[in-house]
Design an enzyme around this catalytic site. Structure first.
Site, PDB file in Angstrom:
ATOM      1  N   SER A  69      47.486 -39.917 103.108  1.00 15.71           N
ATOM      2  CA  SER A  69      47.941 -38.613 103.597  1.00 15.71           C
ATOM      3  C   SER A  69      48.138 -37.647 102.440  1.00 15.71           C
ATOM      4  CB  SER A  69      49.274 -38.812 104.322  1.00 15.71           C
ATOM      5  OG  SER A  69      49.919 -37.586 104.533  1.00 15.71           O
TER       6      SER A  69
ATOM      7  N   LYS B  14      52.708 -44.652 101.965  1.00 18.28           N
ATOM      8  CA  LYS B  14      51.320 -44.251 101.683  1.00 18.28           C
ATOM      9  C   LYS B  14      51.068 -44.297 100.180  1.00 18.28           C
ATOM     10  CE  LYS B  14      50.139 -43.530 105.873  1.00 18.28           C
ATOM     11  NZ  LYS B  14      49.322 -44.553 106.512  1.00 18.28           N
TER      12      LYS B  14
ATOM     13  N   TYR C 154      58.235 -42.807 104.781  1.00 20.30           N
ATOM     14  CA  TYR C 154      56.860 -42.836 105.294  1.00 20.30           C
ATOM     15  C   TYR C 154      55.890 -42.458 104.183  1.00 20.30           C
ATOM     16  CZ  TYR C 154      52.581 -40.940 107.279  1.00 20.30           C
ATOM     17  OH  TYR C 154      51.250 -40.650 107.512  1.00 20.30           O
TER      18      TYR C 154
END
Ligand code: NAD
Ligand code: UD1
Length: 341
Positions: free
Chosen positions: A124, A153, A149
């Site tokens: 992302s 990644k 989160y």
């Protein structure tokens, strides 16, 4: 070539499955349906007229994951499976690290034991943190994430890069998505968030279909032309095509590589809101709200590397993205369900 798609029942995964099947790839899907619906699998079959196997498996369950690899004997993996709600990750960091990082480590071990060394991973733009440059190229240093989160990644990128460095059999492609929206033109598959949507376009779509009263616009005092944040929206079908191009590339490369997948063009929250009004033919309500913690004012990519190396260019503009989101939402007011859950 056979592709094992983790998270293939989800929003981006289901659209990528369609693209893979239409390009002649064989696929198998591994998903625990924790954030998706089995109907998405049936709809992918309906759109493509092709059949494939589905394994309802949590990738954290190594024994069951091994079974899928033994039965399917895939040549490559596209890894979408993961939890993705930013706010929830702040409240449940351990669950997020367990699921996303623990699940990926399991997957890497399972792949290695079954002689599968090609992987494409859903990363992302969030890994750039507050980006050091705009437009953001892949050379822009990774930044400080504002939530667990984002860190998952960031860390999975590092784990996969180190894995490829240590063993030359591995080929790793990291794809950094900007803001995927839209839906397949059939209106049969699309984004179906559980509960109150966190993301902009699903929220607007639920206002348009009458499930929510008004969009809250988070901040109108940013240093941008209309004061609202700017993002790089990409049609999910363009994004799906990017994965197929990455697969074409994986056979020609060695080690690991990273690509931005975005359009390279930014739109403000209000521009997206008005494009959606045009798409649905209604005037929608909105109200300005305070800024949302962790938001950055402007984020859009430099898409040059994906164009040069993968031959990837986006085809669909913001009007088409909103039209396809509306087509999906109006045909499926409650997503894959019959009523409010
Ligand atoms: P999604 O939630 O619709 O899809 C993820 C799928 O993974 C779901 O079907 C879920 O059931 C499954 N899953 C989760 N944990 C699992 C586990 N342990 N085992 C098996 N299946 C599991 O999300 P999406 O929007 O399609 O995103 C796909 C990937 O792309 C995710 O990794 C996400 O973090 C990443 N990504 C998404 C966006 C976005 O804006 N949608 C942006 C950047 C990156
Ligand atoms: C968010 C996540 C990002 C994640 C991505 C995909 C944050 C800070 N970032 O990106 O890590 O990879 O989703 O899941 O959460 N907006 C409103 N009203 C709303 C919703 C959004 O005004 O109801 C605004 C936001 O302030 C932002 C823009 O719309 O300026 C886009 O928001 P969103 O769709 O949530 O995407 P990102 O924040 O870019």
């Amino acid at each position: 070539m056979k592709i094992l798609v983790t998270g293939g029942a989800g929003y981006i995964g289901s659209h990528t499955c369609v693209e893979l099947l239409e390009r002649g790839y064989e696929i198998t899907v591994v998903d625990d349906l924790s954030n998706s619906n089995k109907k998405a699998i049936e709809r992918v079959k309906q759109i493509t007229g092709k059949d494939f196997t589905f394994h309802e498996v949590n990738i954290c369950d190594k024994a069951k994951l091994d079974e899928a690899f033994e039965v399917e004997k895939p040549d490559a993996v596209i890894h979408f499976a993961g939890l993705k709600a930013v706010g929830e990750s702040v409240e449940k960091p351990v669950e997020y690290y367990d699921n996303n990082i623990g699940g990926t480590l399991n997957l890497i071990r399972s792949m290695r034991e079954h002689g599968v060394f090609n992987i494409i991973f859903s990363s992302s733009a969030t890994v750039y943190g507050d980006p050091a440059e705009i437009p953001i190229s892949e050379n822009c240093p990774k930044g400080m994430c504002t939530n667990p989160y984002g860190w998952t990644k960031w860390m999975i990128e590092q784990i996969l890069t180190d894995t490829a460095k240590a063993d030359e059999r591995w080929k790793v492609i990291l794809l950094r998505y900007f803001n995927p929206i839209g839906a397949h033109e059939s209106g049969l598959i699309g984004e179906d968030p559980k509960g109150i949507p966190n993301n902009l376009v699903p929220y607007i779509a639920q206002v348009a279909v009458g499930r929510r009263e008004a969009l809250g616009v988070f901040g109108n005092d940013y240093d941008t032309p209309d004061g609202t944040c700017i993002r790089d929206y990409i049609h999910v079908c363009d994004l799906a095509r990017g994965h197929v191009l990455a697969l074409d590339h994986i056979n020609k490369m060695t080690g690991s590589d990273v690509f931005n997948l975005g359009s390279g063009r930014g739109y403000s929250v209000m521009e997206v809101f008005h494009a959606f009004e045009k798409a649905c033919g209604k005037t929608l309500k909105f109200e300005y709200k305070p800024r949302r913690a962790g938001d950055i004012p402007v984020c859009y990519c430099d898409p040059a590397k994906a164009k040069k190396v993968l031959g990837f260019e986006t085809q669909f503009d913001i009007n088409r993205m909103c039209a396809d989101s509306w087509n999906w939402q109006s045909k499926n007011p409650y997503g894959y369900n019959e009523c409010e859950q």
